[in-house]
Design a protein around this motif. Structure first.
Motif, PDB file in Angstrom:
ATOM      1  N   ALA A  59       0.854  -1.187   0.000  1.00 26.35           N
ATOM      2  CA  ALA A  59       0.000   0.000   0.000  1.00 26.35           C
ATOM      3  C   ALA A  59       0.888   1.234   0.000  1.00 26.35           C
ATOM      4  O   ALA A  59       2.048   1.184   0.423  1.00 26.35           O
ATOM      5  N   ASP A  60       0.339   2.337  -0.460  1.00 23.17           N
ATOM      6  CA  ASP A  60       1.034   3.612  -0.470  1.00 23.17           C
ATOM      7  C   ASP A  60       0.241   4.595   0.392  1.00 23.17           C
ATOM      8  O   ASP A  60      -0.751   5.175  -0.047  1.00 23.17           O
ATOM      9  N   PRO A  61       0.658   4.792   1.659  1.00 21.25           N
ATOM     10  CA  PRO A  61      -0.108   5.675   2.547  1.00 21.25           C
ATOM     11  C   PRO A  61      -0.233   7.106   2.033  1.00 21.25           C
ATOM     12  O   PRO A  61      -1.201   7.802   2.371  1.00 21.25           O
ATOM     13  N   ARG A  62       0.706   7.558   1.240  1.00 23.30           N
ATOM     14  CA  ARG A  62       0.644   8.935   0.735  1.00 23.30           C
ATOM     15  C   ARG A  62      -0.546   9.138  -0.197  1.00 23.30           C
ATOM     16  O   ARG A  62      -0.961  10.272  -0.447  1.00 23.30           O
ATOM     17  N   ARG A  63      -1.085   8.058  -0.739  1.00 17.84           N
ATOM     18  CA  ARG A  63      -2.262   8.151  -1.594  1.00 17.84           C
ATOM     19  C   ARG A  63      -3.556   7.991  -0.815  1.00 17.84           C
ATOM     20  O   ARG A  63      -4.639   8.053  -1.398  1.00 17.84           O
ATOM     21  N   GLY A  64      -3.439   7.733   0.472  1.00 23.23           N
ATOM     22  CA  GLY A  64      -4.619   7.600   1.315  1.00 23.23           C
ATOM     23  C   GLY A  64      -4.697   8.739   2.309  1.00 23.23           C
ATOM     24  O   GLY A  64      -3.895   9.672   2.303  1.00 23.23           O
ATOM     25  N   THR A  65      -5.677   8.663   3.198  1.00 20.38           N
ATOM     26  CA  THR A  65      -5.887   9.679   4.215  1.00 20.38           C
ATOM     27  C   THR A  65      -5.394   9.172   5.561  1.00 20.38           C
ATOM     28  O   THR A  65      -5.718   8.059   5.971  1.00 20.38           O
ATOM     29  N   TYR A  66      -4.614  10.004   6.238  1.00 24.86           N
ATOM     30  CA  TYR A  66      -4.097   9.673   7.565  1.00 24.86           C
ATOM     31  C   TYR A  66      -5.138  10.035   8.627  1.00 24.86           C
ATOM     32  O   TYR A  66      -5.478  11.202   8.806  1.00 24.86           O
ATOM     33  N   ARG A 114      -2.069  13.724   3.252  1.00 29.72           N
ATOM     34  CA  ARG A 114      -3.492  14.040   3.336  1.00 29.72           C
ATOM     35  C   ARG A 114      -4.019  13.524   4.670  1.00 29.72           C
ATOM     36  O   ARG A 114      -4.097  12.308   4.884  1.00 29.72           O
ATOM     37  N   THR A 115      -4.360  14.418   5.565  1.00 31.28           N
ATOM     38  CA  THR A 115      -4.770  14.031   6.906  1.00 31.28           C
ATOM     39  C   THR A 115      -6.232  14.406   7.142  1.00 31.28           C
ATOM     40  O   THR A 115      -6.757  15.358   6.563  1.00 31.28           O
ATOM     41  N   ALA A 116      -6.877  13.628   7.996  1.00 31.90           N
ATOM     42  CA  ALA A 116      -8.239  13.949   8.405  1.00 31.90           C
ATOM     43  C   ALA A 116      -8.235  15.258   9.188  1.00 31.90           C
ATOM     44  O   ALA A 116      -7.218  15.633   9.787  1.00 31.90           O
ATOM     45  N   HIS A 117      -9.372  15.946   9.211  1.00 32.04           N
ATOM     46  CA  HIS A 117      -9.398  17.278   9.797  1.00 32.04           C
ATOM     47  C   HIS A 117      -9.053  17.274  11.279  1.00 32.04           C
ATOM     48  O   HIS A 117      -8.484  18.229  11.798  1.00 32.04           O
ATOM     49  N   TRP A 118      -9.376  16.171  12.009  1.00 33.43           N
ATOM     50  CA  TRP A 118      -9.061  16.142  13.432  1.00 33.43           C
ATOM     51  C   TRP A 118      -7.571  15.889  13.681  1.00 33.43           C
ATOM     52  O   TRP A 118      -7.092  16.052  14.794  1.00 33.43           O
ATOM     53  N   SER A 143       7.495   4.301  11.204  1.00 34.59           N
ATOM     54  CA  SER A 143       6.268   5.086  11.016  1.00 34.59           C
ATOM     55  C   SER A 143       5.068   4.168  11.128  1.00 34.59           C
ATOM     56  O   SER A 143       5.065   3.052  10.613  1.00 34.59           O
ATOM     57  N   LEU A 144       4.050   4.629  11.832  1.00 38.59           N
ATOM     58  CA  LEU A 144       2.804   3.885  12.017  1.00 38.59           C
ATOM     59  C   LEU A 144       1.670   4.769  11.531  1.00 38.59           C
ATOM     60  O   LEU A 144       1.459   5.867  12.066  1.00 38.59           O
ATOM     61  N   ALA A 145       0.939   4.311  10.530  1.00 39.41           N
ATOM     62  CA  ALA A 145      -0.101   5.132   9.917  1.00 39.41           C
ATOM     63  C   ALA A 145      -1.446   4.436   9.991  1.00 39.41           C
ATOM     64  O   ALA A 145      -1.614   3.337   9.449  1.00 39.41           O
ATOM     65  N   ASN A 146      -2.382   5.059  10.690  1.00 39.84           N
ATOM     66  CA  ASN A 146      -3.774   4.617  10.593  1.00 39.84           C
ATOM     67  C   ASN A 146      -4.320   5.292   9.343  1.00 39.84           C
ATOM     68  O   ASN A 146      -4.758   6.445   9.379  1.00 39.84           O
ATOM     69  N   ASN A 147      -4.277   4.566   8.240  1.00 39.45           N
ATOM     70  CA  ASN A 147      -4.442   5.170   6.929  1.00 39.45           C
ATOM     71  C   ASN A 147      -5.499   4.433   6.124  1.00 39.45           C
ATOM     72  O   ASN A 147      -5.606   3.198   6.203  1.00 39.45           O
ATOM     73  N   SER A 148      -6.260   5.177   5.339  1.00 43.55           N
ATOM     74  CA  SER A 148      -7.332   4.578   4.541  1.00 43.55           C
ATOM     75  C   SER A 148      -6.807   3.636   3.468  1.00 43.55           C
ATOM     76  O   SER A 148      -7.581   2.846   2.910  1.00 43.55           O
ATOM     77  N   ALA A 149      -5.497   3.674   3.177  1.00 40.92           N
ATOM     78  CA  ALA A 149      -4.937   2.786   2.162  1.00 40.92           C
ATOM     79  C   ALA A 149      -5.068   1.325   2.540  1.00 40.92           C
ATOM     80  O   ALA A 149      -5.022   0.444   1.674  1.00 40.92           O
ATOM     81  N   VAL A 150      -5.246   1.023   3.838  1.00 38.22           N
ATOM     82  CA  VAL A 150      -5.379  -0.358   4.261  1.00 38.22           C
ATOM     83  C   VAL A 150      -6.655  -0.985   3.723  1.00 38.22           C
ATOM     84  O   VAL A 150      -6.784  -2.220   3.663  1.00 38.22           O
ATOM     85  N   SER A 151      -7.619  -0.163   3.315  1.00 38.69           N
ATOM     86  CA  SER A 151      -8.865  -0.711   2.760  1.00 38.69           C
ATOM     87  C   SER A 151      -8.612  -1.498   1.485  1.00 38.69           C
ATOM     88  O   SER A 151      -9.380  -2.416   1.156  1.00 38.69           O
ATOM     89  N   ASN A 152      -7.542  -1.176   0.757  1.00 39.09           N
ATOM     90  CA  ASN A 152      -7.205  -1.942  -0.445  1.00 39.09           C
ATOM     91  C   ASN A 152      -6.821  -3.372  -0.093  1.00 39.09           C
ATOM     92  O   ASN A 152      -7.130  -4.313  -0.839  1.00 39.09           O
ATOM     93  N   THR A 153      -6.139  -3.548   1.028  1.00 37.50           N
ATOM     94  CA  THR A 153      -5.789  -4.893   1.491  1.00 37.50           C
ATOM     95  C   THR A 153      -7.037  -5.675   1.849  1.00 37.50           C
ATOM     96  O   THR A 153      -7.173  -6.860   1.516  1.00 37.50           O
TER      97      THR A 153
END
Length: 434
Positions: free
Chosen positions: A290-297, A326-330, A354-364
């Motif tokens: 996955a590429d976290p930079r393409r998802g939302t943190y 790209r980060t969530a507003h909170w 680095s640990l990212a709670n990132n929307s890119a994991v949805s691809n997995t």
């Protein structure tokens, strides 16, 4: 559960760090069947496992939490692992539960791995506080780029123990040594195995994750900090991990000599903290495909190790990298959880996790769902599971996993929508820490 695997661990170079009083085993594994591992071995040995867990917890001065290592492709790691996670949720509900789970690759040689992965993933959604997904394909790609030879075995084969191999779980459980993964190659005549390099990558990540509890530092992070700060919603607790620099290739080989290791260490010294930050957030250093930079943190954690790193270095790099994500507003103001440990990892002057709670994991999750559907729509191999469980559990698992994937995608889509508030340049408010 296989006694042969456990005996091999005890005879190996890490055997001395394992506490045999807490080991539970059987003659054979679960036959690549989640239902057999969960419904048969789980219930059969649940009492013994719970007793071992209680004894281990009672010996702790300050219990941080439980870290479960499992593979989702086979039957033992997935089935028994799910049973243990459910048991921890019931018996130790106030203690944090973390799972490091190896996801099967698309061409996995266990034909039922999509079933096992789906059923296990649903339990992680419901019962884990933090889950660290790992992918076999990502690990083998990293090992190949590191120059580690993987000859002699198919890269996606799962040992019967249900883990990538025995060394990864033992390395994560060691609290006194930072050289467990490498120790196998230096005072031992043990023949290297094809998965040693992949296990070393996972072990390095876990040793880095727990370094704040084992070594001093000006800004230590423990498991409870991660569970509290990295999961903004109860079920959205999957963290994509990135690691830099990668473990030394020379240190992972039984044929390694000190000169080769010293040469690689000298070359690594030239890498600055800034370079390590960029590498840890790059696609090539992520432990899933996955590429976290393409998802939302949704949140982000950074753990830095090494005496050469200072809090000013960390703050400078966070300020530099934050606008590129790209980060969530909170999470825009204080979404970074930082840790700083003064003890460097073996073979490197500095390292960053680095640990990212990132929307890119949805691809997995989507990839697992697609592989599951290919089997389940024809109901192939389901009779093996029907012997031990109700097939309605498949539907419940799909519903839970699909819901989490959809929630990640919804957050990502919201951040992609035009935001009039962001059209003007706001004055930086500085860094805050959770």
């Amino acid at each position: 559960m296989e006694c042969g695997v456990i005996q091999e661990m005890l005879r190996g170079p890490i055997g001395e760090v394992l506490d045999t009083r807490h080991m539970v085993s059987d003659v054979s594994g679960a036959g690549n069947n989640w239902a057999h591992g969960h419904e048969v071995y789980g219930k059969q040995y649940g009492g013994a496992i719970l007793e071992s867990l209680r004894h281990a917890a009672e010996e702790c001065d300050s219990l941080q939490g439980f870290l479960l290592l499992q593979s989702l492709g086979g039957g033992t790691g997935s089935g028994v692992g799910s049973y243990i996670m459910e048991m921890l949720a019931d018996e130790f509900s106030s203690t944090y539960r973390l799972a490091s789970s190896v996801f099967p690759s698309e061409d996995d040689d266990v034909v039922t791995s999509p079933y096992n992965a789906m059923l296990s993933l649903a339990r992680l959604v419901e019962h884990a506080d933090i889950a660290l997904p790992l992918e076999n394909q990502a690990l083998i790609d990293i090992a190949n780029r590191s120059g580690v030879e993987e000859s002699g075995a198919h890269p996606h084969h799962h040992p019967s123990s249900g883990l990538p191999s025995s060394s990864s779980s033992a390395s994560a459980s060691s609290s006194s040594s930072n050289a467990v993964a490498v120790g196998a190659s230096r005072g031992s005549t043990r023949k290297p195995k094809p998965f040693d390099s992949m296990n070393s990558i996972v072990a390095s990540m876990l040793l880095h994750l727990t370094s704040g509890m084992r070594f001093p530092g000006s800004l230590n992070v423990d498991l409870s900090d991660l569970a509290m700060n990295m999961a903004p919603f109860p079920r959205l607790h999957f963290l994509v991990s990135g690691f830099a620099p990668l473990p030394l290739a020379a240190a992972n080989s039984a044929a390694a000599n000190s000169a080769a290791i010293d040469k690689m260490r000298l070359a690594d010294t030239s890498k600055s903290i800034d370079q390590l930050f960029n590498a840890a957030f790059s696609k090539e250093h992520q432990l899933i495909k996955a590429d976290p930079r393409r998802g939302t943190y949704l949140s982000c954690g950074i753990v830095v190790r090494g005496s050469g790193a200072t809090i000013s270095d960390v703050n400078r790099n966070v300020a530099k990298i934050r606008p590129t994500l790209r980060t969530a507003h909170w999470a825009e103001a204080g979404g970074f959880k930082l840790g700083l440990c003064s003890r460097p990892p073996l073979g490197h002057p500095n390292a960053i996790l680095s640990l990212a709670n990132n929307s890119a994991v949805s691809n997995t999750f989507q990839a697992i769902r697609e592989r599951f559907d290919k089997l389940y729509k024809r109901r192939v191999y389901t009779h093996h599971y029907e012997q031990y469980m109700d097939l309605s559990l498949f539907g419940e698992a799909v519903e839970a996993v699909t819901d989490v994937a959809q929630r990640y995608r919804e957050i990502d889509n919201q951040m992609l929508e035009p935001n009039p508030i962001a059209t003007y340049k706001r004055r930086p408010m500085g860094l805050t820490f959770l």
